[in-house]
Design an enzyme around this catalytic site. Structure first.
Site, PDB file in Angstrom:
ATOM      1  N   GLY A   1       2.142   1.607  11.454  1.00 39.74           N
ATOM      2  CA  GLY A   1       1.609   0.760  12.566  1.00 39.74           C
ATOM      3  C   GLY A   1       1.291  -0.763  11.963  1.00 39.74           C
ATOM      4  N   ALA A   2       0.716  -0.677  10.898  1.00 39.55           N
ATOM      5  CA  ALA A   2      -0.206  -1.945  10.520  1.00 39.55           C
ATOM      6  C   ALA A   2      -0.507  -1.818   8.936  1.00 39.55           C
ATOM      7  CB  ALA A   2      -1.237  -2.299  11.420  1.00 39.55           C
ATOM      8  N   MET A   3      -0.843  -3.154   8.590  1.00 42.09           N
ATOM      9  CA  MET A   3      -1.344  -3.100   6.840  1.00 42.09           C
ATOM     10  C   MET A   3      -2.479  -4.134   6.866  1.00 42.09           C
ATOM     11  SD  MET A   3      -1.676  -2.021   3.983  1.00 42.09           S
ATOM     12  CE  MET A   3      -2.750  -2.477   2.840  1.00 42.09           C
ATOM     13  N   GLU A   4      -3.696  -3.639   6.392  1.00 37.83           N
ATOM     14  CA  GLU A   4      -4.694  -4.501   6.406  1.00 37.83           C
ATOM     15  C   GLU A   4      -4.935  -5.307   5.294  1.00 37.83           C
ATOM     16  OE1 GLU A   4      -6.177  -0.416   4.760  1.00 37.83           O
ATOM     17  OE2 GLU A   4      -4.748  -1.233   6.432  1.00 37.83           O
ATOM     18  N   ASN A   5      -3.724  -6.229   5.093  1.00 36.77           N
ATOM     19  CA  ASN A   5      -3.912  -7.257   3.713  1.00 36.77           C
ATOM     20  C   ASN A   5      -4.980  -8.074   3.903  1.00 36.77           C
ATOM     21  OD1 ASN A   5      -1.207  -6.145   2.597  1.00 36.77           O
ATOM     22  ND2 ASN A   5      -0.475  -7.226   4.683  1.00 36.77           N
TER      23      ASN A   5
ATOM     24  N   HIS B   1     -12.509   4.830  19.923  1.00 33.48           N
ATOM     25  CA  HIS B   1     -13.734   5.794  19.917  1.00 33.48           C
ATOM     26  C   HIS B   1     -14.701   5.808  21.219  1.00 33.48           C
ATOM     27  CE1 HIS B   1     -16.095   2.576  18.164  1.00 33.48           C
ATOM     28  NE2 HIS B   1     -16.871   3.170  18.363  1.00 33.48           N
TER      29      HIS B   1
ATOM     30  N   HIS C   1      -7.987  -1.021  14.967  1.00 34.17           N
ATOM     31  CA  HIS C   1      -7.710   0.199  14.029  1.00 34.17           C
ATOM     32  C   HIS C   1      -8.789   1.143  14.473  1.00 34.17           C
ATOM     33  CE1 HIS C   1      -5.731  -1.394   9.979  1.00 34.17           C
ATOM     34  NE2 HIS C   1      -5.149  -1.611  11.314  1.00 34.17           N
ATOM     35  N   GLU C   2      -8.561   1.755  15.558  1.00 31.66           N
ATOM     36  CA  GLU C   2      -9.455   2.754  16.056  1.00 31.66           C
ATOM     37  C   GLU C   2     -10.627   2.441  16.655  1.00 31.66           C
ATOM     38  OE1 GLU C   2      -7.250   4.944  16.278  1.00 31.66           O
ATOM     39  OE2 GLU C   2      -6.340   5.327  14.306  1.00 31.66           O
TER      40      GLU C   2
ATOM     41  N   GLU D   1       0.813  -1.236   0.077  1.00 27.03           N
ATOM     42  CA  GLU D   1       0.124  -0.108  -0.111  1.00 27.03           C
ATOM     43  C   GLU D   1       1.059   1.263   0.091  1.00 27.03           C
ATOM     44  OE1 GLU D   1      -4.332   1.282   1.940  1.00 27.03           O
ATOM     45  OE2 GLU D   1      -2.440   1.043   3.551  1.00 27.03           O
TER      46      GLU D   1
END
Length: 916
Positions: free
Chosen positions: A328-332, A368, A364-365, A194
């Site tokens: 931080g990370a990659m959402e493959n 909230h 991933h967040e 990405e």
């Protein structure tokens, strides 16, 4: 921007689940015009020149759409000794219009052979026709020239053999190394594609519009394992002891979501409630640190499946801790890769902050659901309040521009405006709309408007047909949301937030039982009396879903501000009014007249009559307004006096944050009298709460967060009891040979105090090399960066550049940390200027580390001389062809800092003298 809605959604709710489940099935693709293929035949002279001197038949950055991929058969064989790989692929393509060439992306790949087969050739097993390959590196493209024109509506098969070195950086198919406890250096091969780096690993249609399925085969040695997006189907034994793993075919997806890894990692696995196998992988010595991530992942997967009413569609989900990783990370799809500190948790060295970070990145967040989400929005407001900000939806072309779009605006502002929309629609209707949207556009392409339409229809179907309103029943009042009766669409409101940059300022003036409202563009560092202010306000108008409460009742009132000015009538007399209830709205509020005085009085008399998040919002807005010249600094500081009675820790931390920021600004500028008075004010005003802190890991999450912040600040200010305790613990830790378990929440503090002696600093550096805990290494590196000796700081930078003891992935954070040290700020800045070319080679223009290095070593500057230095350096870079949006952000930030000091330093000095 590629996949902009994917970025919008996962930052508020969806990241972990949708990154692995739904969002890889969708993308937001820019629709662009492309020149006619026949144009090349008519006027080849207008096209660029390939590396062999021939005309290259395409001159656009974007690929033509006349040929689209359907399926890739990809074979990869990395050699982890020679650090290269050989590979081949067969791409099934569909020709939409007749053409004599195929354009693909390819970067730094040596293509050894390329052939073409028709469907008939494949059917009768005829050999492929050899293709001529042209290369145009400036656009990272190759052209495959076919001997005969490809016919429309037919399928063809392109076979390409290629090879390359494993990349040195963090992009494409690259090598990553780690050291075992025995001191052996081992190498793995990993992908990170990405946004536009799949082309570094295999020739492909590397734009999100071109979705295809993938069948992947990986050849490896028996001491390694191979992972990819899908589960392994079988393993074939080959001559020479090699093994070849075959993986199931993926669903249709974009190239940047393809992933594969060859490593020697170990894993821990579990099964979700719906039967999905979840595995967390790490290097063998760090296997024991994987268990928390597995526990969190299983719970989060169950949560997301229930929330979105969509089952995870794959039989497995792998989470892998990569030793060298840029983000931080990659959402493959099915194979999520992480930086080690974002996935691994060591109970002995990871603090509560580290645990929250792992949970946040895995989810991933998801944060909230607590007060962390407020800080996320406050962070993006700093960026969005500068004139150099940009809209969420923005047109980009080049790979560098695309990289720059992966920033706080795309991620965090998107999250904040969706949170505002959720509050406006109600949790139930927002959830229903998101579910409808995800189901409708699964495995397809979507535009922003499709999301707004789904959310709008969710609202309309449930309420408008019955003549009702679209809001949560618990938050209704008789005079709110009347506009919904007129069938206003969500799209009309949300486009004002996505298509224009910036954040609105709502000015409120109470006159008896009337509220006069006005909206402006909020600009930090630009004052209303400045000549440019008026021009910067032109053409900005938001549809703002306002909420407010009053001293008279607990009711939440609602109103949509769609014009520059408006007037509201209060149902009863009230002593104060507070807008933006619970800080759910993405706007700043200024109370003219006696508005701020009334709120400050209430805070001092009984702060609990205002909601905790409203108190946090008031602190935030007050100091933001100071930066815009709309509120005096003494007024904002007066508001914080109530904090001595504050029991809500997030509110207390927010007040401390601003006061600490002022201290560091004065310390860096060596304004000693103000620094000393701020120190006395801190230690006197907050002494009761400092003295109650224990050096332990006891209490709630927020108790532990407060302990870490307060004791770190107290020791930084040389508070004698703090220094004594930290010194004692550090000495005991050294005497134990690093075996003593210091409470994790105070570990960074103890290391930082210990690092101030030569013996302590040298011992910490030795322990840094030995540690297998990423969390501990981060704490040690921070402590080492606080040294007052330039030669020690320079040694750290040299180690970071070398990349062995301190990994290159940590260099950007290291330079940032050294720049925050008053003794290291000039050192870091000089180093960046003198070593720009080398840094560029390591990270690449536009990458997150480069942006972090630029802003981290300059954005804290606050003098005109420093501003001039930075300007000259950026002008030099631009002349060499290096230009980034962050340049303007930095210049604007430094100018803002200068202006803040000029306007507020006398006030701060006077206020402190009157307060101590």
């Amino acid at each position: 921007m590629d996949n902009s809605c994917r970025k919008l959604i996962f930052n508020i709710y969806i990241g972990f689940y949708c990154s692995a489940i739904i969002l890889p099935q969708m993308c937001i693709c820019s629709y662009f015009s492309t020149p006619s293929i026949d144009q090349f035949n008519k006027d080849a002279g207008t096209f660029p020149v390939a590396t062999n001197g021939q005309p290259f038949p395409w001159h656009e950055l974007r690929l033509p759409t006349v040929v689209t991929p359907l399926h890739y058969d990809l074979f990869v064989h990395p050699n982890l000794t020679s650090l290269d790989f050989v590979a081949s692929e067969k791409i099934e393509v569909l020709v939409r219009d007749a053409t004599q060439f195929i354009i693909l992306h390819s970067t730094d790949l040596e293509i050894t052979n390329a052939t073409l087969q028709s469907e008939e050739d494949v059917r009768y097993r005829k050999p492929g026709k050899k293709l001529t390959v042209l290369s145009y590196p400036a656009h990272q493209q190759i052209a495959l020239l076919v001997p005969e024109k490809l016919m429309a509506d037919l399928r063809y098969y392109v076979t390409i053999d290629f090879q390359a070195k494993l990349a040195d950086g963090f992009e494409g198919f690259y090598k990553s190394t780690y050291r075992t406890l025995g001191g052996e250096t081992r190498t793995i091969a990993v992908t990170d594609f990405e946004p536009t780096q799949a082309r570094m690993a295999f020739p492909c249609f590397d734009e999100p519009l071109f979705k295809a399925s993938f069948s992947i085969k990986i050849r490896r040695e028996s001491r390694h394992i191979a992972l990819s997006n899908m589960p392994k189907v079988k393993t074939i034994e080959l001559e020479g002891g090699l093994l070849e793993d075959h993986f199931e075919t993926t669903v249709k997806m974009s190239t940047y979501l393809v992933a594969y890894i060859v490593c020697d990692f170990n894993s821990v696995s579990g099964t979700s409630s719906s039967g999905v196998k979840v595995s967390v992988y790490a290097s063998p010595d760090k296997w024991s640190q994987t268990h928390y991530a597995l526990e969190a992942s299983l719970k989060l997967l169950d949560f997301y499946e229930n929330y979105f009413d969509i089952n995870y569609p794959l039989p497995k989900l792998d989470l892998v801790a990569i030793p060298d990783f840029e983000s931080g990370a990659m959402e493959n799809w099915g194979l999520i890769t992480y930086r080690e500190t974002s996935l691994l948790f060591d109970p002995k060295t990871s603090s509560v902050s580290d645990k929250l970070w792992v949970t946040k990145v895995v989810a991933h967040e998801l944060a909230h659901q607590d007060n962390y989400f407020l800080d996320l929005c406050f962070e993006v407001i700093k960026r969005d309040s500068l004139n150099s900000s940009r809209p969420i939806s923005n047109q980009v072309e080049t790979p560098t521009q695309i990289k720059e779009m992966f920033d706080t605006v795309s991620y965090k502002k998107g999250a904040c405006i969706l949170n505002m929309l959720k509050d406006f629609l109600s949790e139930e209707k927002f959830q229903k709309g998101i579910i409808n949207y995800l189901k409708k556009f699964s495995y397809g392409n979507a535009k922003n408007d499709d999301l707004w339409s789904s959310l709008s229809n969710s609202c309309l179907e449930g309420d408008f047909t019955s003549g009702g309103f679209c809001y949560s029943d618990s938050k209704t009042t008789s005079n709110t949301l009347a506009f919904l009766e007129e069938n206003m669409e969500v799209k009309e409101m949300m486009t004002t937030w996505t298509l224009q940059k910036g954040i609105p300022l709502v000015v409120v003036k109470q006159e008896g039982r009337s509220l006069r409202l006005q909206q402006e563009r909020f600009l930090s560092g630009v004052f209303k009396e400045d000549p440019e202010w008026r021009a910067l306000q032109e053409r900005y108008l938001w549809h703002i879903p306002l909420t407010y409460s009053t001293s008279s009742s607990d009711a939440i009132h609602r109103h949509i501000l769609k014009s520059k000015t408006d007037t509201l009538d209060l149902p009863e007399k009230t002593s104060w009014v507070k807008f933006n209830v619970d800080s759910n709205g993405y706007y700043i509020v200024h109370y003219e007249g006696h508005g701020w005085d009334q709120l400050i009085t209430q805070l001092n008399q009984n702060h609990t009559l205002l909601r905790p998040k409203d108190r946090i919002g008031l602190i935030h807005d007050a100091f933001q307004l100071v930066s815009a010249g709309r509120l005096t600094l003494d007024k904002a500081l007066d508001l914080t006096r109530y904090l001595q009675h504050e029991t809500n820790i997030p509110a207390l931390l927010k007040g401390l944050e601003y006061l600490e920021t002022f201290y560091h600004m004065m310390d860096r500028r060596n304004i000693s009298d103000v620094t000393e008075n701020l120190k006395h004010y801190f230690l006197r005003y907050f002494k009761p709460v400092i003295d109650t802190q224990s050096w332990s890991d006891e209490g709630s999450v927020w108790d532990r967060m407060l302990r870490s912040v307060l004791l770190k600040l107290a020791c930084y200010l040389n508070h004698a009891p703090c220094i004594r305790k930290a010194t004692q613990l550090f000495s005991q830790w050294m005497e134990s040979g690093g075996k003593l378990n210091i409470p994790t929440d105070v570990l960074k503090i103890v290391y930082s105090v210990g690092a101030q002696t030569t013996a302590g600093w040298n011992y910490l550096l030795k322990q840094y090399e030995l540690s297998v805990s990423g969390a501990e290494k981060n704490k040690i590196l921070y402590a080492l960066s606080t040294s007052k000796h330039e030669e020690k700081l320079m040694k750290l930078i040299e180690l970071g550049m070398e990349g062995k003891v301190i990994k290159t992935q940590d260099l950007a954070a290291l330079l940032h940390a050294i720049a925050r040290n008053p003794e290291g700020q000039q050192l870091a800045w000089n180093f960046v200027r003198e070593n720009w070319t080398e840094l560029l080679k390591k990270f690449g223009l536009g990458s997150f580390p480069m942006r972090m290095i630029i802003s981290g070593t300059t954005a804290h500057f606050s003098s005109k001389d420093e501003l001039q230095e930075v300007k000259l350096f950026f002008e030099f870079l631009k002349a060499q062809g290096s230009h980034l949006d962050v340049f303007q952000i930095v210049l604007e930030t430094i100018s803002k800092n200068i202006k803040w000091l000029e306007k507020n330093l006398p006030t701060l000095r006077t206020w402190l003298l009157a307060s101590i």
